[in-house]
Design a protein around this motif. Structure first.
Motif, PDB file in Angstrom:
ATOM      1  N   GLN A 420       0.846  -1.203   0.000  1.00 45.80           N
ATOM      2  CA  GLN A 420       0.000   0.000   0.000  1.00 45.80           C
ATOM      3  C   GLN A 420       0.883   1.255   0.000  1.00 45.80           C
ATOM      4  OE1 GLN A 420      -3.197  -0.155  -0.342  1.00 45.80           O
ATOM      5  NE2 GLN A 420      -3.458  -2.369  -0.024  1.00 45.80           N
ATOM      6  N   PRO A 421       0.440   2.328  -0.682  1.00 47.24           N
ATOM      7  CA  PRO A 421       1.214   3.586  -0.656  1.00 47.24           C
ATOM      8  C   PRO A 421       1.059   4.286   0.692  1.00 47.24           C
ATOM      9  CG  PRO A 421      -0.830   3.894  -1.860  1.00 47.24           C
ATOM     10  CD  PRO A 421      -0.759   2.431  -1.539  1.00 47.24           C
ATOM     11  N   LEU A 422       1.962   5.196   0.987  1.00 53.60           N
ATOM     12  CA  LEU A 422       1.900   5.993   2.216  1.00 53.60           C
ATOM     13  C   LEU A 422       2.287   7.426   1.876  1.00 53.60           C
ATOM     14  CD1 LEU A 422       2.898   5.167   5.761  1.00 53.60           C
ATOM     15  CD2 LEU A 422       4.021   7.130   4.733  1.00 53.60           C
ATOM     16  N   SER A 423       1.523   8.379   2.446  1.00 49.65           N
ATOM     17  CA  SER A 423       1.780   9.794   2.166  1.00 49.65           C
ATOM     18  C   SER A 423       2.009  10.555   3.466  1.00 49.65           C
ATOM     19  CB  SER A 423       0.600  10.415   1.409  1.00 49.65           C
ATOM     20  OG  SER A 423       0.451   9.834   0.134  1.00 49.65           O
ATOM     21  N   CYS A 424       2.699  11.699   3.348  1.00 52.98           N
ATOM     22  CA  CYS A 424       2.917  12.602   4.476  1.00 52.98           C
ATOM     23  C   CYS A 424       2.601  14.031   4.036  1.00 52.98           C
ATOM     24  CB  CYS A 424       4.360  12.528   4.973  1.00 52.98           C
ATOM     25  SG  CYS A 424       4.721  11.068   5.944  1.00 52.98           S
ATOM     26  N   LEU A 425       1.983  14.784   4.952  1.00 54.49           N
ATOM     27  CA  LEU A 425       1.716  16.202   4.719  1.00 54.49           C
ATOM     28  C   LEU A 425       2.535  17.011   5.715  1.00 54.49           C
ATOM     29  CD1 LEU A 425      -2.188  16.166   4.357  1.00 54.49           C
ATOM     30  CD2 LEU A 425      -0.494  16.151   2.525  1.00 54.49           C
ATOM     31  N   SER A 462      -7.455   6.811  10.739  1.00 52.87           N
ATOM     32  CA  SER A 462      -6.190   6.101  10.530  1.00 52.87           C
ATOM     33  C   SER A 462      -4.998   7.047  10.378  1.00 52.87           C
ATOM     34  CB  SER A 462      -6.292   5.209   9.291  1.00 52.87           C
ATOM     35  OG  SER A 462      -6.600   5.989   8.152  1.00 52.87           O
ATOM     36  N   ASP A 463      -5.255   8.334  10.157  1.00 52.91           N
ATOM     37  CA  ASP A 463      -4.162   9.293   9.995  1.00 52.91           C
ATOM     38  C   ASP A 463      -3.628   9.702  11.368  1.00 52.91           C
ATOM     39  OD1 ASP A 463      -4.662   9.187   7.289  1.00 52.91           O
ATOM     40  OD2 ASP A 463      -6.021  10.904   7.319  1.00 52.91           O
ATOM     41  N   VAL A 464      -2.348  10.097  11.396  1.00 51.18           N
ATOM     42  CA  VAL A 464      -1.688  10.492  12.641  1.00 51.18           C
ATOM     43  C   VAL A 464      -1.201  11.930  12.503  1.00 51.18           C
ATOM     44  CG1 VAL A 464       0.145   9.983  14.281  1.00 51.18           C
ATOM     45  CG2 VAL A 464      -0.950   8.118  13.051  1.00 51.18           C
ATOM     46  N   PRO A 478      -1.526   6.640   6.145  1.00 50.58           N
ATOM     47  CA  PRO A 478      -1.356   5.284   5.602  1.00 50.58           C
ATOM     48  C   PRO A 478      -2.365   5.013   4.480  1.00 50.58           C
ATOM     49  CG  PRO A 478      -1.517   5.273   8.020  1.00 50.58           C
ATOM     50  CD  PRO A 478      -1.920   6.620   7.562  1.00 50.58           C
ATOM     51  N   ASN A 479      -1.966   4.121   3.587  1.00 47.11           N
ATOM     52  CA  ASN A 479      -2.871   3.665   2.508  1.00 47.11           C
ATOM     53  C   ASN A 479      -3.425   4.864   1.717  1.00 47.11           C
ATOM     54  OD1 ASN A 479      -4.272   1.852   0.931  1.00 47.11           O
ATOM     55  ND2 ASN A 479      -5.972   1.611   2.354  1.00 47.11           N
ATOM     56  N   THR A 480      -2.560   5.819   1.431  1.00 47.32           N
ATOM     57  CA  THR A 480      -2.988   7.034   0.730  1.00 47.32           C
ATOM     58  C   THR A 480      -1.978   7.351  -0.374  1.00 47.32           C
ATOM     59  OG1 THR A 480      -3.976   7.884   2.781  1.00 47.32           O
ATOM     60  CG2 THR A 480      -3.584   9.467   0.989  1.00 47.32           C
TER      61      THR A 480
END
Length: 560
Positions: A420-425, A462-464, A478-480
């Motif tokens: 699964q992909p993972l992204s950060c902002l 699910s986001d932190v 996660p999963n984004t």
């Protein structure tokens, strides 16, 4: 109070009466036992012979079921998606679990189409099996059982169960799953088919291998058929294809009663033997049974004596046992009433004294336990508070940068494992320094608290959300993928833009904007977790600077 002299007199009379009654009982039992012993010796041999014949029949049925059961188990393994995936790591993990759950298998193997073992749960792999008949049959699409044969690795007689593996992408077998079971494992189970026989079972093959299961010592072993075993008439008979039940000389030369049969379907023979000496043990056992019957008859004649003993001893002792069990169950207020000073009365008095002490001790322990539990609860609460403080930001209540390291590493590992992909902002308030300079740091703190609430309200469960430092905040998604990260960033940016920030606890309000940088990492780009963690943070930070440089109040995705 009972006097000692009277007590001893009563005891002496009781002993005399008991001695006379027991003597009569013993003489009757001996006479009857002698008669039955003579009778039992004549027919016990027929009983054992019939039992051995039936045992052998059940053993043959068990052997056939045993082979079918483990062939079915191997066939079920090859239908599993982990095996059919043809992925070596998944096959090895699956066969290891199966080996742990089915300890009767000495080893489980996966052999590729070229005939080489690429997975072996017990021994080394890389061995060539392409010349083995079971491999040729299985790779041809047919499950196969072979044995007994001598294992190359274990140097012991084994049975081999082989089944073809057909992947989802092809119709022809791509490999073979093989299960190996020692021959003595089957032998040890044959004794359990009829434990009452309590003898020795042999499994033989034409390749001079023999497995011995001793039901007396409950052990199993293997050997070669040499001069030692060829002294056994039953073993010689079954190797000649014979079947029967008879008395003959066993391996050690002593007389045995044995049942033997050759199972052509499985290419093995079985021999079950019971030493003749065991017959006499059974005679003795049956004699004791007869003695027991006499005891029952004699006991019926002694009913008046039994009633007296019950009234004076058994009933009071039952009362003691009942009270003691109640006390053991936790009824610490249980006490006994006693009306006399005889032995039972003294027992009751001692019981009550013990119960008083036990109740007092229990009450003290309860007080200590409550105090300890209170201290333990307080300690747990303090530890929990310390743990929360160590990973949360004191101002906003969000997770801090120290928590981020472990969490991001865990989410990257999850993405790699499940594809699964993972992204950060990475986000930063625009012109936040001006707020501090113009309105003071207290106003700035109020803005940061409100910003933390806005971000938390606009992300998924699910986001932190993490306070990265100063006016910088980080969201792990996660999963984004990248598009999902842009959509989430826009939602947060719009919510910040529309919010009136209170900078004086109910007084003056101002408007703020936020710049957001997004970065996404795909699972195939994750080669090293630590490096991937550095990369995605750096990319999000770089995208944030792009957003700042592009006029602020916008969201930018890092372009690789």
């Amino acid at each position: 109070m009972v006097k000692h002299g009277s007590l001893y007199a009563e005891t002496s009379v009781s002993r005399i009466i008991t001695t006379i009654l027991v003597s009569i009982l013993l003489v009757s039992m001996v006479i009857f036992a002698v008669v039955l012993n003579i009778y039992f010796r004549h027919f016990i041999s027929d009983i054992v012979s019939s039992s051995l014949h039936n045992t052998t029949q059940r053993q043959v049925e068990y052997i056939n079921l045993w082979f079918d059961q483990y062939l079915l188990k191997v066939n079920s393994m090859v239908q599993n998606k982990e095996i059919r995936s043809l992925d070596q790591q998944r096959i090895e993990a699956f066969l290891s679990r199966q080996h742990d759950d089915n300890i009767i298998f000495d080893s489980l193997l996966y052999i590729n189409r070229e005939g080489y073992s690429i997975v072996n749960t017990r021994y080394y792999s890389g061995i060539y099996y392409g010349d083995r008949n079971y491999f040729k049959s299985a790779i041809g699409g047919k499950s196969y059982i072979v044995g007994p044969m001598v294992s190359r690795t274990a140097n012991r007689p084994v049975f081999v169960f082989a089944a073809p593996v057909v992947s989802d992408e092809a119709d022809a077998p791509a490999g073979v799953v093989v299960g190996v079971i020692f021959m003595d494992s089957l032998a040890s189970r044959l004794n359990a088919v009829d434990p009452a026989v309590n003898g020795i079972t042999y499994i033989l093959s034409y390749n001079d291998m023999i497995a011995v299961a001793d039901g007396i010592s409950n052990t199993a072993a293997f050997d070669t058929i040499g001069e030692k075993y060829m002294r056994d008439d039953g073993i010689k008979a079954v190797l000649s294809g014979g079947t029967g039940v008879k008395r003959y000389a066993g391996v050690d030369g002593k007389a045995v009663l044995g049942s033997y049969r050759w199972i052509a379907q499985r290419n093995i023979g079985i021999v079950t033997e019971v030493p003749v000496q065991n017959f006499y043990d059974r005679v003795i056992s049956m004699t004791f049974t007869a003695i027991g019957l006499i005891g029952i008859v004699s006991a019926a004649m002694l009913i008046p004596f039994a009633i007296f003993m019950r009234r004076t001893i058994v009933t009071p002792l039952k009362e003691v046992a009942y009270r003691a069990s109640r006390l053991a169950e936790g009824h610490l207020d249980e006490r006994m009433e006693y009306r006399s000073r005889n032995e039972i009365g003294r027992v009751a008095e001692a019981f009550n004294y013990m119960a008083d002490n036990l109740q007092a001790s229990y009450q003290e322990l309860q007080l200590d336990k409550e105090e300890l539990e209170a201290q333990q609860a307080e300690l747990i609460e303090k530890n929990s508070l310390l743990e929360r403080l160590s990973i949360t930001d004191a101002l906003t209540g969000l997770y801090n940068r120290g928590y981020m390291t472990n969490r991001l590493a865990g989410d990257l590992s999850y993405s790699l494992r499940y594809g699964q992909p993972l992204s950060c902002l990475m986000m930063d308030l625009d012109f936040f320094k001006a707020v501090n300079d113009m309105y003071g740091h207290q106003a700035g703190d109020l803005v940061l608290k409100q910003l933390a609430q806005i971000i938390s309200m606009n992300v998924r469960k699910s986001d932190v959300v993490i306070r990265y430092g100063g006016e910088e905040f980080l969201v792990i998604c996660p999963n984004t993928d990248g598009n999902g990260a842009i959509m989430l960033g826009e939602r947060i940016r719009q919510a910040v833009r529309e919010h009136d920030f209170d900078i004086s606890n109910g007084g003056k309000r101002i408007r703020m904007t936020i710049s957001i940088g997004a970065a996404c990492i795909e699972p195939h780009d994750i080669k090293d977790i630590v490096q991937a963690e550095r990369d995605i943070i750096a990319q999000a930070d770089s995208a944030l600077y792009m957003a700042k440089g592009d006029g602020r109040d916008n969201v930018k995705l890092f372009a690789k």
